[in-house]
Design a protein around this motif. Structure first.
Motif, PDB file in Angstrom:
ATOM      1  N   GLY A 116       0.832  -1.189   0.000  1.00 32.05           N
ATOM      2  CA  GLY A 116       0.000   0.000   0.000  1.00 32.05           C
ATOM      3  C   GLY A 116       0.871   1.246   0.000  1.00 32.05           C
ATOM      4  O   GLY A 116       1.770   1.391  -0.817  1.00 32.05           O
ATOM      5  N   ASP A 117       0.620   2.135   0.956  1.00 30.63           N
ATOM      6  CA  ASP A 117       1.396   3.380   1.067  1.00 30.63           C
ATOM      7  C   ASP A 117       2.496   3.293   2.122  1.00 30.63           C
ATOM      8  O   ASP A 117       3.107   4.306   2.466  1.00 30.63           O
ATOM      9  CB  ASP A 117       0.462   4.558   1.423  1.00 30.63           C
ATOM     10  N   ARG A 118       2.744   2.113   2.631  1.00 37.26           N
ATOM     11  CA  ARG A 118       3.749   1.956   3.680  1.00 37.26           C
ATOM     12  C   ARG A 118       5.133   2.325   3.145  1.00 37.26           C
ATOM     13  O   ARG A 118       5.567   1.803   2.109  1.00 37.26           O
ATOM     14  CB  ARG A 118       3.752   0.508   4.174  1.00 37.26           C
ATOM     15  N   PRO A 119       5.874   3.208   3.812  1.00 39.99           N
ATOM     16  CA  PRO A 119       7.217   3.579   3.338  1.00 39.99           C
ATOM     17  C   PRO A 119       8.177   2.389   3.394  1.00 39.99           C
ATOM     18  O   PRO A 119       8.055   1.515   4.263  1.00 39.99           O
ATOM     19  CB  PRO A 119       7.657   4.676   4.318  1.00 39.99           C
ATOM     20  N   TRP A 120       9.131   2.382   2.481  1.00 38.64           N
ATOM     21  CA  TRP A 120      10.154   1.342   2.518  1.00 38.64           C
ATOM     22  C   TRP A 120      11.084   1.585   3.706  1.00 38.64           C
ATOM     23  O   TRP A 120      11.379   2.734   4.039  1.00 38.64           O
ATOM     24  CB  TRP A 120      10.967   1.343   1.228  1.00 38.64           C
ATOM     25  N   PRO A 121      11.554   0.532   4.352  1.00 36.27           N
ATOM     26  CA  PRO A 121      12.456   0.707   5.493  1.00 36.27           C
ATOM     27  C   PRO A 121      13.828   1.200   5.045  1.00 36.27           C
ATOM     28  O   PRO A 121      14.292   0.889   3.951  1.00 36.27           O
ATOM     29  CB  PRO A 121      12.558  -0.701   6.096  1.00 36.27           C
ATOM     30  N   LYS A 122      14.459   1.971   5.907  1.00 41.07           N
ATOM     31  CA  LYS A 122      15.844   2.384   5.650  1.00 41.07           C
ATOM     32  C   LYS A 122      16.773   1.240   6.050  1.00 41.07           C
ATOM     33  O   LYS A 122      16.662   0.699   7.149  1.00 41.07           O
ATOM     34  CB  LYS A 122      16.165   3.648   6.454  1.00 41.07           C
ATOM     35  N   LEU A 123      17.710   0.881   5.160  1.00 36.16           N
ATOM     36  CA  LEU A 123      18.606  -0.242   5.406  1.00 36.16           C
ATOM     37  C   LEU A 123      20.035   0.191   5.704  1.00 36.16           C
ATOM     38  O   LEU A 123      20.850  -0.632   6.137  1.00 36.16           O
ATOM     39  CB  LEU A 123      18.608  -1.189   4.198  1.00 36.16           C
ATOM     40  N   GLU A 124      20.351   1.436   5.513  1.00 31.97           N
ATOM     41  CA  GLU A 124      21.713   1.902   5.741  1.00 31.97           C
ATOM     42  C   GLU A 124      22.134   1.657   7.189  1.00 31.97           C
ATOM     43  O   GLU A 124      21.426   2.026   8.134  1.00 31.97           O
ATOM     44  CB  GLU A 124      21.839   3.392   5.423  1.00 31.97           C
ATOM     45  N   GLY A 125      23.287   1.008   7.356  1.00 32.99           N
ATOM     46  CA  GLY A 125      23.815   0.752   8.681  1.00 32.99           C
ATOM     47  C   GLY A 125      23.127  -0.359   9.451  1.00 32.99           C
ATOM     48  O   GLY A 125      23.445  -0.580  10.624  1.00 32.99           O
ATOM     49  N   ARG A 126      22.234  -1.090   8.804  1.00 33.30           N
ATOM     50  CA  ARG A 126      21.491  -2.134   9.513  1.00 33.30           C
ATOM     51  C   ARG A 126      22.007  -3.525   9.149  1.00 33.30           C
ATOM     52  O   ARG A 126      22.686  -3.725   8.135  1.00 33.30           O
ATOM     53  CB  ARG A 126      19.999  -2.039   9.191  1.00 33.30           C
ATOM     54  N   CYS A 127      21.669  -4.480   9.984  1.00 34.82           N
ATOM     55  CA  CYS A 127      21.938  -5.892   9.713  1.00 34.82           C
ATOM     56  C   CYS A 127      20.694  -6.462   9.038  1.00 34.82           C
ATOM     57  O   CYS A 127      19.623  -6.511   9.635  1.00 34.82           O
ATOM     58  CB  CYS A 127      22.238  -6.638  11.009  1.00 34.82           C
ATOM     59  N   VAL A 128      20.843  -6.892   7.795  1.00 32.37           N
ATOM     60  CA  VAL A 128      19.717  -7.335   6.976  1.00 32.37           C
ATOM     61  C   VAL A 128      19.796  -8.846   6.766  1.00 32.37           C
ATOM     62  O   VAL A 128      20.813  -9.359   6.279  1.00 32.37           O
ATOM     63  CB  VAL A 128      19.713  -6.626   5.613  1.00 32.37           C
ATOM     64  N   ILE A 129      18.721  -9.546   7.121  1.00 31.63           N
ATOM     65  CA  ILE A 129      18.619 -10.979   6.836  1.00 31.63           C
ATOM     66  C   ILE A 129      17.619 -11.158   5.705  1.00 31.63           C
ATOM     67  O   ILE A 129      16.440 -10.827   5.843  1.00 31.63           O
ATOM     68  CB  ILE A 129      18.173 -11.784   8.067  1.00 31.63           C
ATOM     69  N   LEU A 130      18.102 -11.652   4.567  1.00 36.10           N
ATOM     70  CA  LEU A 130      17.266 -11.928   3.403  1.00 36.10           C
ATOM     71  C   LEU A 130      16.824 -13.387   3.431  1.00 36.10           C
ATOM     72  O   LEU A 130      17.665 -14.287   3.591  1.00 36.10           O
ATOM     73  CB  LEU A 130      18.037 -11.649   2.112  1.00 36.10           C
ATOM     74  N   VAL A 131      15.519 -13.620   3.265  1.00 34.76           N
ATOM     75  CA  VAL A 131      14.966 -14.959   3.469  1.00 34.76           C
ATOM     76  C   VAL A 131      14.128 -15.394   2.270  1.00 34.76           C
ATOM     77  O   VAL A 131      13.288 -14.635   1.778  1.00 34.76           O
ATOM     78  CB  VAL A 131      14.084 -15.002   4.737  1.00 34.76           C
ATOM     79  N   ASP A 132      14.343 -16.637   1.833  1.00 26.98           N
ATOM     80  CA  ASP A 132      13.463 -17.261   0.852  1.00 26.98           C
ATOM     81  C   ASP A 132      13.227 -18.707   1.284  1.00 26.98           C
ATOM     82  O   ASP A 132      13.872 -19.207   2.213  1.00 26.98           O
ATOM     83  CB  ASP A 132      14.071 -17.190  -0.547  1.00 26.98           C
ATOM     84  N   ASP A 133      12.294 -19.384   0.582  1.00 23.75           N
ATOM     85  CA  ASP A 133      11.965 -20.762   0.961  1.00 23.75           C
ATOM     86  C   ASP A 133      12.905 -21.784   0.351  1.00 23.75           C
ATOM     87  O   ASP A 133      12.763 -22.985   0.569  1.00 23.75           O
ATOM     88  CB  ASP A 133      10.508 -21.101   0.618  1.00 23.75           C
ATOM     89  N   GLY A 134      13.884 -21.315  -0.399  1.00 25.41           N
ATOM     90  CA  GLY A 134      14.876 -22.182  -1.021  1.00 25.41           C
ATOM     91  C   GLY A 134      15.461 -21.482  -2.227  1.00 25.41           C
ATOM     92  O   GLY A 134      14.918 -20.486  -2.713  1.00 25.41           O
ATOM     93  N   LEU A 135      16.587 -21.992  -2.715  1.00 24.05           N
ATOM     94  CA  LEU A 135      17.244 -21.416  -3.881  1.00 24.05           C
ATOM     95  C   LEU A 135      17.588 -22.524  -4.866  1.00 24.05           C
ATOM     96  O   LEU A 135      17.915 -23.636  -4.464  1.00 24.05           O
ATOM     97  CB  LEU A 135      18.539 -20.693  -3.488  1.00 24.05           C
TER      98      LEU A 135
END
Length: 225
Positions: A116-135
């Protein structure tokens, strides 16, 4: 947990155990690749007490063989192509562009439907875990990683329940850590390693997000400042 994986929720719970070292980090955010990655990531985010958000990526399937990825696109205009697949396919540039345009339309549709209109999160300086159900080839996750990299995070972690060893090695060269529970060979398709790999619907994704977001408004500390 052993193979076959019962379902995506069980996969998320097992990954959350493997990721316990990140629990409670103030800079942590979990990004799911819809649709299949959302049930997995929801379990991880809950267990690690981290906010859940999305990294929207679309696989570019070879015409006539949509399960074979010739590349991927992600939010923010990122495009990654699988040169080894393209070399052996004989696909012309017009056919490639037609697939790119179709998948970009679907990317925009999902952005509107899920966020919807939810702003995208700021990722600068953060620890990001990217998740999928498999690759499988890892093309979609590569695009996700590239999209995150441009925002200068402090750390990128890829977390998946199952992937072939060569894909894991490829991603290890691009991110800080890859957490993959199983690396079976030969590897034909992600679904072969699950008992229940039924398709995740838009409504399921929206329900999982609504449970954690409460509304489409931005969460405290998220989005534009």
């Amino acid at each position: 947990m052993q193979l076959p994986i019962p379902d995506r929720r069980a996969a998320g719970q097992a990954l959350a155990e493997a990721l316990q070292g990140y629990r409670g980090r103030k800079d942590l955010i979990v990004l799911a690749l819809p649709r299949g990655g959302v049930p997995v990531a929801a379990e991880i985010a809950d267990a690690l007490q981290a906010p859940l958000d999305l990294m929207l990526v679309r696989k570019l399937g070879v015409p006539g063989y949509p399960e074979l990825a010739m590349g991927a696109i992600a939010s923010g205009g990122v495009q990654v192509m699988n040169d080894s697949v393209l070399r052996g396919s004989g696909i012309g540039p017009e056919a490639i562009q037609a697939v790119v345009e179709a998948e970009r339309r679907e990317l925009v549709r999902r952005e509107r439907a899920y966020r919807g209109d939810r702003p995208w999160p700021k990722l600068e300086g953060r620890c990001v875990i990217l998740v999928d159900d498999g690759l499988a080839t890892g093309a979609t996750m590569r695009a996700a990683v590239d999209a995150v990299h441009v925002q200068r995070p402090a750390r990128i972690v890829v977390a998946v329940p199952v992937a072939p060893p060569d894909t894991v090695r490829m991603l290890q060269r691009k991110v800080d850590e890859v957490v993959c529970l199983f690396q079976p060979e030969p590897f034909m398709a992600i679904g072969q390693w699950y008992v229940d790999f039924s398709q995740v619907s838009d409504s399921e994704v929206e329900a999982l997000l609504a449970e954690r977001w409460g509304s489409r408004a931005s969460a405290p500390g998220e989005g534009a400042e």
